[in-house]
Motif scaffolding. Sequence first.
Motif, mmCIF file in Angstrom:
data_model
loop_
_atom_site.group_PDB
_atom_site.id
_atom_site.type_symbol
_atom_site.label_atom_id
_atom_site.label_comp_id
_atom_site.label_asym_id
_atom_site.label_seq_id
_atom_site.Cartn_x
_atom_site.Cartn_y
_atom_site.Cartn_z
ATOM 1 N N SER A 147 0.830 -1.199 0.000
ATOM 2 C CA SER A 147 0.000 0.000 0.000
ATOM 3 C C SER A 147 0.871 1.258 0.000
ATOM 4 O O SER A 147 0.462 2.289 -0.502
ATOM 5 C CB SER A 147 -0.947 -0.006 1.194
ATOM 6 N N GLN A 148 2.066 1.125 0.556
ATOM 7 C CA GLN A 148 2.969 2.275 0.591
ATOM 8 C C GLN A 148 3.413 2.627 -0.830
ATOM 9 O O GLN A 148 3.425 3.804 -1.216
ATOM 10 C CB GLN A 148 4.172 1.969 1.466
ATOM 11 N N ASP A 149 3.755 1.642 -1.650
ATOM 12 C CA ASP A 149 4.143 1.894 -3.049
ATOM 13 C C ASP A 149 2.969 2.491 -3.831
ATOM 14 O O ASP A 149 3.151 3.382 -4.672
ATOM 15 C CB ASP A 149 4.600 0.599 -3.725
ATOM 16 N N LEU A 150 1.810 1.969 -3.519
ATOM 17 C CA LEU A 150 0.615 2.469 -4.190
ATOM 18 C C LEU A 150 0.371 3.937 -3.846
ATOM 19 O O LEU A 150 0.061 4.750 -4.730
ATOM 20 C CB LEU A 150 -0.593 1.613 -3.788
ATOM 21 N N GLU A 151 0.530 4.290 -2.612
ATOM 22 C CA GLU A 151 0.354 5.683 -2.176
ATOM 23 C C GLU A 151 1.378 6.600 -2.830
ATOM 24 O O GLU A 151 1.057 7.715 -3.250
ATOM 25 C CB GLU A 151 0.471 5.779 -0.648
ATOM 26 N N GLU A 152 2.610 6.116 -2.970
ATOM 27 C CA GLU A 152 3.648 6.922 -3.616
ATOM 28 C C GLU A 152 3.303 7.176 -5.084
ATOM 29 O O GLU A 152 3.493 8.288 -5.603
ATOM 30 C CB GLU A 152 5.006 6.228 -3.510
ATOM 31 N N ASP A 153 2.807 6.141 -5.710
ATOM 32 C CA ASP A 153 2.413 6.293 -7.119
ATOM 33 C C ASP A 153 1.282 7.306 -7.265
ATOM 34 O O ASP A 153 1.282 8.144 -8.182
ATOM 35 C CB ASP A 153 1.989 4.943 -7.708
ATOM 36 N N ILE A 154 0.324 7.256 -6.390
ATOM 37 C CA ILE A 154 -0.816 8.191 -6.439
ATOM 38 C C ILE A 154 -0.313 9.612 -6.231
ATOM 39 O O ILE A 154 -0.735 10.541 -6.932
ATOM 40 C CB ILE A 154 -1.885 7.788 -5.394
ATOM 41 N N HIS A 156 2.656 10.747 -6.819
ATOM 42 C CA HIS A 156 3.459 11.135 -7.975
ATOM 43 C C HIS A 156 2.552 11.595 -9.124
ATOM 44 O O HIS A 156 2.814 12.602 -9.799
ATOM 45 C CB HIS A 156 4.340 9.965 -8.398
ATOM 46 N N VAL A 157 1.459 10.882 -9.353
ATOM 47 C CA VAL A 157 0.502 11.234 -10.423
ATOM 48 C C VAL A 157 -0.143 12.576 -10.110
ATOM 49 O O VAL A 157 -0.305 13.424 -10.999
ATOM 50 C CB VAL A 157 -0.539 10.109 -10.604
ATOM 51 N N ARG A 158 -0.523 12.816 -8.874
ATOM 52 C CA ARG A 158 -1.150 14.081 -8.485
ATOM 53 C C ARG A 158 -0.187 15.257 -8.667
ATOM 54 O O ARG A 158 -0.598 16.362 -9.036
ATOM 55 C CB ARG A 158 -1.626 14.024 -7.037
ATOM 56 N N SER A 159 1.075 15.030 -8.404
ATOM 57 C CA SER A 159 2.048 16.114 -8.582
ATOM 58 C C SER A 159 2.224 16.470 -10.066
ATOM 59 O O SER A 159 2.541 17.593 -10.404
ATOM 60 C CB SER A 159 3.384 15.736 -7.948
#
Length: 161
Positions: A147-154, A156-159
């Motif tokens: 879930s931590q990798d998933l949160e980082e990806d989200i 990154h996309v928002r930025s």
Amino acid sequence: MATDPVDHIDVEKLAELEAQYTIFVGSSHEDVSYAKTFWNSLALQPPIESRLVSADIRQRLKVAKDPSIKTAPLPSVHQNDVLFETVSEQRVEDRQKYKDMAKRRDEIMVLLKKQREERIKREMLSRPFKPKPKCHQSNRHDPDTSSQDLEEDIQHVRSLQ
């Protein structure tokens, strides 16, 4: 004797005319006609647009026919009937031709539909024996991803937005 102004003007006009025209005094009549023919052949004709009458364009109405001359007799009723019958026969033949073409088209459409149905039947019969396509998991989200990798990806996309 005093010079008359009228004579003076006539002399001037005559001098101008002599300068513009060649005068054949003392020449034979034959030489004069040859000279006229020669100079007329060299004279330029006005352009066709400026002429009132052109030889290229028909400007006269046709001459009325003499009423005493008889024209060809009109076709008789029998000839008209014959012409009407031939035209009617041609129309009937054309209609029949188009009906035959439509019938042929319908037959072809029925044949194509039948072939399509047979092809679908064969495909349905062979479907259970075909190998199943493998699903590609690479495009899907793995359940093993943290879930931590998933949160980082989200994040990154928002930025990026």
